[in-house]
Design a protein around this motif. Sequence first.
Motif, short mmCIF file in Angstrom:
data_model
loop_
_atom_site.label_atom_id
_atom_site.label_comp_id
_atom_site.label_asym_id
_atom_site.label_seq_id
_atom_site.Cartn_x
_atom_site.Cartn_y
_atom_site.Cartn_z
N GLY A 77 6.37 8.38 11.83
CA GLY A 77 7.66 8.85 11.34
C GLY A 77 7.65 8.98 9.84
O GLY A 77 6.80 8.40 9.15
N ASP A 78 8.62 9.74 9.31
CA ASP A 78 8.68 9.94 7.86
C ASP A 78 10.06 10.39 7.46
O ASP A 78 10.74 11.12 8.21
N HIS A 79 10.51 9.94 6.29
CA HIS A 79 11.76 10.43 5.71
C HIS A 79 11.49 11.72 4.94
O HIS A 79 10.38 11.93 4.44
N GLY A 90 18.46 11.61 3.68
CA GLY A 90 18.88 10.89 4.88
C GLY A 90 18.28 11.46 6.16
O GLY A 90 18.49 10.91 7.25
N ASP A 91 17.54 12.56 6.07
CA ASP A 91 16.90 13.18 7.24
C ASP A 91 15.54 12.52 7.50
O ASP A 91 14.89 12.01 6.58
N TYR A 92 15.10 12.55 8.75
CA TYR A 92 13.77 12.00 9.05
C TYR A 92 13.22 12.58 10.34
O TYR A 92 13.94 13.22 11.13
N VAL A 93 11.94 12.35 10.57
CA VAL A 93 11.24 12.86 11.74
C VAL A 93 10.46 11.72 12.39
O VAL A 93 9.95 10.84 11.70
N THR A 94 10.39 11.74 13.72
CA THR A 94 9.54 10.80 14.46
C THR A 94 8.71 11.59 15.48
O THR A 94 9.15 12.65 15.96
N ALA A 154 16.44 5.37 11.87
CA ALA A 154 15.14 5.44 11.21
C ALA A 154 14.55 4.06 11.03
O ALA A 154 13.36 3.83 11.25
N ALA A 155 15.38 3.09 10.64
CA ALA A 155 14.88 1.74 10.44
C ALA A 155 14.48 1.11 11.76
O ALA A 155 13.50 0.38 11.84
N ARG A 156 15.24 1.41 12.82
CA ARG A 156 14.90 0.84 14.13
C ARG A 156 13.57 1.39 14.63
O ARG A 156 12.83 0.71 15.33
#
Length: 236
Positions: free
Chosen positions: A229-231, A211-215, A98-100
Amino acid sequence: MKDEELSGRLREAAGAHRPDRARMLARIERGMAGGAQAPRSVRPPRAVRPWLRVAGATAAVCGVLAAGAFAVTSAGDDDRARGGQVASAPSPAASTPAARDELRPEDGPLWTGGVVDPHSNAYWAQSNVTLRTTEPLSALTVELRVALTGGVNSTGSWRSLPEPDFTVSVNESGGYLVYRWTLRAGRTVPAGTHTFAGQYNHAEGDRDATGDYVTAHAVRASGGKASVGDHFRRPR
């Protein structure tokens, strides 16, 4: 004068004679100056005064500390000269996918957000992805990543856009259950608000989905790319 009287006077004169040591030493030094140099006299060492011993010890300690500081500074200069740096362990945030991806919920015409469906329960959950676009999209890939916490396994997925327009895959990668929706070539996503959802079982209890996220990565029909993207957040 008789011999006895002469001998007596000589003895008296010898007894009364006092040799001049200064002249004798001067003569000896002048005589030796023409030859090898006379060795210097060795004087017995004087007793070292206490304050001198303390000063000497202090100077020695200061010398050791100065030498240590110079060694450390020199080592640092060598590292800088070689371009070397002490490696630090990466922070957990920097090592996550997610950070990348440098998540941001809005980019140009595109916006996304993720939330756990409020109808989820202690054994099963649904993660809802909302995608809004103010322009038609000629390419789109949406990825939902659900952290593999206890007992997580897929039970299905769906989207509000036409099913034939997308290819769908579900697999485990990098500690996540990954749902991927990819727009087929030649298809278009119209402007509007669209939904993508992933469903899964999980261990009993209130699962933490932070800890889940979407891009989402898209190409606008008019040209240009957009990535968002979003957490995930807990349901309200």
